[in-house]
Write an enzyme that holds these catalytic residues in place. Structure first.
Site, mmCIF file in Angstrom:
data_model
loop_
_atom_site.group_PDB
_atom_site.id
_atom_site.type_symbol
_atom_site.label_atom_id
_atom_site.label_comp_id
_atom_site.label_asym_id
_atom_site.label_seq_id
_atom_site.Cartn_x
_atom_site.Cartn_y
_atom_site.Cartn_z
ATOM 1 N N SER A 23 0.777 -1.235 0.045
ATOM 2 C CA SER A 23 -0.033 0.026 -0.188
ATOM 3 C C SER A 23 0.855 1.497 -0.023
ATOM 4 O O SER A 23 0.790 2.090 -0.834
ATOM 5 C CB SER A 23 -0.794 -0.079 1.214
ATOM 6 O OG SER A 23 -2.025 -0.692 1.279
ATOM 7 N N ARG A 27 1.641 4.469 -3.129
ATOM 8 C CA ARG A 27 1.439 5.848 -2.903
ATOM 9 C C ARG A 27 2.874 6.697 -3.150
ATOM 10 O O ARG A 27 3.144 7.581 -3.457
ATOM 11 C CB ARG A 27 1.081 6.134 -1.547
ATOM 12 C CG ARG A 27 -0.310 6.152 -1.204
ATOM 13 C CD ARG A 27 -0.954 4.917 -0.387
ATOM 14 N NE ARG A 27 -2.336 4.906 -0.387
ATOM 15 C CZ ARG A 27 -2.811 3.711 -0.321
ATOM 16 N NH1 ARG A 27 -2.463 2.738 -0.830
ATOM 17 N NH2 ARG A 27 -4.060 3.681 0.188
ATOM 18 N N SER A 174 -13.120 2.880 2.678
ATOM 19 C CA SER A 174 -12.288 2.227 1.662
ATOM 20 C C SER A 174 -11.302 3.286 1.670
ATOM 21 O O SER A 174 -11.329 4.258 1.353
ATOM 22 C CB SER A 174 -13.120 2.135 0.534
ATOM 23 O OG SER A 174 -11.991 2.126 -0.797
ATOM 24 N N GLN A 176 -8.934 3.020 -0.532
ATOM 25 C CA GLN A 176 -8.653 3.354 -2.046
ATOM 26 C C GLN A 176 -9.530 4.550 -2.539
ATOM 27 O O GLN A 176 -9.121 5.429 -3.064
ATOM 28 C CB GLN A 176 -8.746 1.958 -2.747
ATOM 29 C CG GLN A 176 -8.042 0.941 -2.528
ATOM 30 C CD GLN A 176 -8.321 -0.441 -3.252
ATOM 31 O OE1 GLN A 176 -9.176 -0.513 -3.908
ATOM 32 N NE2 GLN A 176 -7.337 -1.241 -3.307
ATOM 33 N N ASP A 331 -7.603 -7.022 5.039
ATOM 34 C CA ASP A 331 -6.783 -8.074 4.088
ATOM 35 C C ASP A 331 -6.194 -9.073 5.049
ATOM 36 O O ASP A 331 -5.958 -10.356 4.539
ATOM 37 C CB ASP A 331 -5.456 -7.185 3.563
ATOM 38 C CG ASP A 331 -5.953 -6.272 2.341
ATOM 39 O OD1 ASP A 331 -7.009 -6.551 1.955
ATOM 40 O OD2 ASP A 331 -5.357 -5.340 2.151
ATOM 41 N N ARG A 362 -13.939 -13.746 -0.809
ATOM 42 C CA ARG A 362 -13.041 -14.423 0.236
ATOM 43 C C ARG A 362 -13.831 -15.071 1.135
ATOM 44 O O ARG A 362 -13.273 -15.985 2.013
ATOM 45 C CB ARG A 362 -11.903 -13.489 0.658
ATOM 46 C CG ARG A 362 -10.904 -12.932 -0.062
ATOM 47 C CD ARG A 362 -9.919 -12.381 0.171
ATOM 48 N NE ARG A 362 -8.836 -11.910 -0.573
ATOM 49 C CZ ARG A 362 -7.926 -10.962 -0.510
ATOM 50 N NH1 ARG A 362 -8.137 -10.097 0.356
ATOM 51 N NH2 ARG A 362 -7.156 -10.640 -1.413
ATOM 52 N N ARG A 409 -4.172 -13.964 -1.399
ATOM 53 C CA ARG A 409 -4.343 -14.029 0.069
ATOM 54 C C ARG A 409 -5.243 -15.461 0.428
ATOM 55 O O ARG A 409 -4.887 -16.080 1.611
ATOM 56 C CB ARG A 409 -5.086 -13.003 0.859
ATOM 57 C CG ARG A 409 -4.302 -11.806 0.678
ATOM 58 C CD ARG A 409 -4.631 -10.766 1.475
ATOM 59 N NE ARG A 409 -4.200 -9.417 0.823
ATOM 60 C CZ ARG A 409 -2.985 -8.634 0.799
ATOM 61 N NH1 ARG A 409 -2.045 -9.140 1.297
ATOM 62 N NH2 ARG A 409 -2.875 -7.366 0.366
HETATM 63 C C1 S3P Z 1 -5.822 -0.805 0.097
HETATM 64 C C2 S3P Z 1 -7.120 -0.797 0.694
HETATM 65 C C3 S3P Z 1 -7.924 -1.768 1.130
HETATM 66 C C4 S3P Z 1 -7.136 -3.159 0.757
HETATM 67 C C5 S3P Z 1 -6.448 -2.999 -0.254
HETATM 68 C C6 S3P Z 1 -5.390 -2.097 -0.207
HETATM 69 C C7 S3P Z 1 -5.108 0.317 -0.133
HETATM 70 O O1 S3P Z 1 -9.023 -1.707 -0.167
HETATM 71 O O2 S3P Z 1 -8.099 -4.149 0.977
HETATM 72 O O3 S3P Z 1 -5.467 -4.506 -0.295
HETATM 73 O O4 S3P Z 1 -3.878 0.234 -0.413
HETATM 74 O O5 S3P Z 1 -5.610 1.522 -0.079
HETATM 75 P P1 S3P Z 1 -10.465 -0.836 0.075
HETATM 76 O O6 S3P Z 1 -9.829 0.381 0.019
HETATM 77 O O7 S3P Z 1 -11.305 -1.439 -1.008
HETATM 78 O O8 S3P Z 1 -11.087 -1.364 1.387
#
Ligand code: S3P
Length: 449
Positions: A23, A27, A174, A176, A331, A362, A409
């Site tokens: 993650s 970024r 979320s 993301q 995760d 999952r 995973r």
């Molecule tokens: C992530 C946010 C999570 C996570 C993904 C990575 C990120 O997803 O499950 O593996 O790097 O921002 P969501 O934003 O859909 O919850």
């Protein structure tokens, strides 16, 4: 494809240095590309997902170079330096690449088509296209019904430009989606405000601050000022990935005569749920300050907390995970399902329905596999579109023929379950593991030797 065979291990010992958090690395690539000049990213991982982000920015005109195996140099071109790619950008199966890139492209004055691999093309995108459209981006996507509502999917065509700021209350927790809006907010004419229902990982906020963006966060609210250029910290160290560490943490806890030390692991509170929950399950886990020398320590990406995690064999007991905790371990739920299957008593994981829209469903993949190995698992649908998983721990699991469902995973969780089971476990296809953790099997072999 020949199945991967796992047999039980008697003990586990050793130290592990993990490559950089996936993650945080996404970024780091994005913000380094959007600032001017050179940024060095240390402990950069070579997983498939991060390479998709790197490949996407290369198509947008960013130059990069590997200095050493795990050191990446990026030459950023500033907030307005990206150029229109020659053709569509393929993002593979990386949801983080696709959703965060949509935020960046919402601010670009050209059109780009984003294409995804087959599993990512089935994952919902409306959660991100909707707020970006309300900021002024023009977005077209594939529309189809999913779970009795109209949903949007890749491929997605985005045409950005001057954006207007929004105040957005996110309906789903979320990171993301939050990150996509904050990245688009860099291009908005004013202050963009995002409010989360529950705090999620704050890597984007931390890194934006370290790149001197105009960002303020308090409680569940984040405010970002648009049209302010980014300034690179020049050198970034990415701590080890806690989502990768999680598999070994659980393995050491459920195996006899075991002790492992995972060094320089990311301990971002938005990701620490796995440690908190395992401790509640009675796991013998000690977290100490990082063993990295202080000069290195000072460069840690955006002041991300980092430390060493030491785990010993434990007798786990059942646990309740509340829905507010879910984003901090989203995760890690598959591997926690393995831990709960071998814990004394009952566990309940509340409000985990987001697991249905990950790389695979999952809830289905893990339940189907663990039931084959003799686990006792039930999934309960509440009346409020929420789902709970109830697991009654069993004395031992038995080897079985299981499937990865193409999900990294699920594959790694089943490898850990197999190592703790009696008899052999056959996993149909483990090639998907490289999506996040290409070194997984090699490290496993070394620890169990
Ligand atoms: C992530 C946010 C999570 C996570 C993904 C990575 C990120 O997803 O499950 O593996 O790097 O921002 P969501 O934003 O859909 O919850």
């Amino acid at each position: 494809m020949t199945p991967f065979v796992v047999r039980s291990v008697s003990s586990l010992k050793g130290q592990i240095n993990l490559s950089g958090d996936k993650s945080i690395s996404h970024r780091a690539i994005i913000l380094s590309s959007l600032s001017s000049g050179l940024t060095r990213i240390n402990n950069f991982p070579s997983n498939k997902d991060c390479l998709e982000t790197l490949g996407a920015f290369a198509k947008l005109g960013i130059k990069f170079k590997k200095e050493k195996k795990d050191t990446l140099l990026i030459i950023g071109k500033g907030l307005f330096g990206l150029r229109k790619p020659k053709g569509p950008i393929f993002v593979g199966e990386s949801g983080t690449t696709l959703r965060l890139l949509l935020g960046v492209l919402a601010g670009q004055d050209f059109e780009v088509k984003l294409i995804a691999g087959s599993s990512l093309s089935k994952r919902p995108m409306r959660r991100v296209t909707e707020p970006l459209r309300s900021m002024g981006a023009k977005i077209r996507s594939r529309i189809k019904e999913q779970r009795s509502k109209m949903e949007e999917f890749a491929p997605i065509v985005v045409r950005g430009g001057a954006l207007k700021p929004i105040a957005y209350r996110m309906p789903v927790a979320s990171a993301q989606v939050k990150s996509a809006i904050l990245l688009a907010g860099l291009y908005a004419n004013g202050k963009t405000v995002v409010t989360e229902p529950v705090p999620t990982r704050d890597h984007t906020e931390r890194m934006l601050k370290s790149f001197k963006a105009g960002l303020k966060a308090s409680g569940n609210k984040i405010v970002i000022k648009g049209n302010k250029g980014l300034v690179s910290p020049k050198d970034i160290y990415v701590p080890g990935d806690i989502s990768s560490a999680a598999f070994f943490v659980v393995l050491a806890a459920i195996s006899r005569n075991s002790e492992i030390c995972l060094r320089n692991i990311s301990l971002n509170p938005g990701r620490g749920g796995i440690i908190t929950v395992l401790k509640r399950m009675n796991a013998d886990i000690r977290v100490t300050s990082s063993s990295l020398d202080s000069a290195r320590g000072r460069q840690v990406a955006g002041g991300e907390p980092m430390g060493d995690v030491i785990v010993k064999s434990s007798r786990l007991k059942g646990v309740t995970i509340n829905k507010k905790e879910v984003p901090s371990l989203i995760d890690e739920l598959p591997i926690l399902m393995v831990a709960a299957s071998l814990a004394r008593g009952r566990s309940i994981f509340k409000g985990v329905q987001e697991l249905r829209v990950k790389e695979t469903d999952r809830i289905k993949s893990m339940t189907e596999n663990l039931l084959k190995m003799g686990a006792d698992i039930k999934v309960i649908e509440t009346g409020h579109l929420e789902e709970h998983i109830v697991i009654k721990g069993v004395e031992c699991l038995g080897g079985a023929k299981v499937k990865s469902f193409g999900d990294h995973r699920t594959a790694m969780s089943m490898a850990i379950a197999g190592l703790a089971a009696e008899g052999a476990t056959y996993i149909d296809d483990v090639s998907c593991i490289k999506k996040s953790f290409p070194e997984f099997l090699r490290i496993l072999k070394r620890l169990t030797r």
